[in-house]
Design a protein around this motif. Structure first.
Motif: not given
Length: 261
Positions: A183-192, A201-206
């Motif tokens: 999920n988008n929040y997990n991506a932030i936490q793991a990536f930061s 890091l790029y996110q899929s359009p949908q």
């Protein structure tokens, strides 16, 4: 026995049965599916306690003198069975993630949970998961991905399990998979973290899936469900839910990059 006395006796008997048979606890046990789900319910390494939107909600109920939540570490498969067996009272989940959803009851939806694919390369504007073939997706070994299950089962895409979100991004960086899903929040936490600050890091359009999160509970806890549903409405209507969410994480914006120290 006259009619009035009989009615009073029956009412007292019914009230006694309700009191004796009640299963709703004052202190409830809440199983946290490790590693939790940031920012909804996660272990805060700084404070060494559980934190997030869910913790704030139950603190809100505790301040009202309604419930006290005790959070215990668990995993998704074990937690579901614990709820069914009455060993714990609640978990945070979507009924679609459960193996035996008919043996539980769920609260009103709490919040929408969006899952995306992530890449170290930009996505094409017309990107679609349905057109992927022979791609490897880094996944968390404990998670069920409702939006990808059919593709995994058909063999169109391959699931590559990792033990954590950090491990998923490590595998993505080393090209052991083509995409990571979270999920988008997990991506932030793991990536930061310092490990990945040099990457974009790029996110899929949908999203690959969008489901509501609920409090899933033991099937006997109908009074607890009623109480929680009422308090969820209050928590949301007073703006406390949005305030809590914003205190734990800002709204994710992608492409995502950080300045290395």
């Amino acid at each position: 026995m006259n009619r009035s006395l009989l009615i009073i006796t029956l009412l007292c008997s019914q009230l006694l049965c309700i009191t004796v048979g009640a299963t709703e606890p004052k202190t409830i046990k809440f199983a946290v599916n490790s590693p939790g789900s940031f920012p909804y319910l996660y272990f805060n390494e700084t404070t060494q306690t559980y934190s997030g939107l869910v913790v704030d909600f139950f603190k809100h109920l505790e301040n009202k003198g309604l419930l006290v939540a005790q959070f215990v570490d668990s995993n998704q498969t074990r937690s579901e069975q614990f709820v069914i067996d009455g060993k714990v009272d609640l978990i945070l989940a979507n009924p679609k993630w459960l193996e035996q959803p008919a043996k539980t009851i769920s609260s009103k939806p709490i919040i929408s949970h969006q899952t995306y694919l992530y890449s170290l390369k930009p996505f094409a504007a017309d990107f679609a998961i349905a057109r992927l073939t022979n791609k490897r997706i880094c996944t968390h070994q404990s998670f069920i991905y409702t939006g990808l299950t059919t593709y995994f089962s058909s063999g169109m895409i391959k699931r590559v399990d990792a033990s954590s979100h950090h491990a998923m991004l490590t595998m993505l960086e080393k090209q052991r998979c083509d995409y990571a899903v979270m999920n988008n929040y997990n991506a932030i936490q793991a990536f930061s973290t310092a490990t990945f600050c040099h990457l974009i890091l790029y996110q899929s359009p949908q999203p690959s899936s969008e489901v509501d999160l609920h409090f899933v509970m033991n099937a006997n806890l109908h009074a607890l469900k009623t109480l929680i549903d009422q308090q969820l409405d209050n928590f949301r209507d007073t703006g406390e839910m949005l305030k809590s969410l914003q205190s734990h994480a800002s709204e994710p914006v992608f492409p995502l990059s950080y300045a290395c120290p």
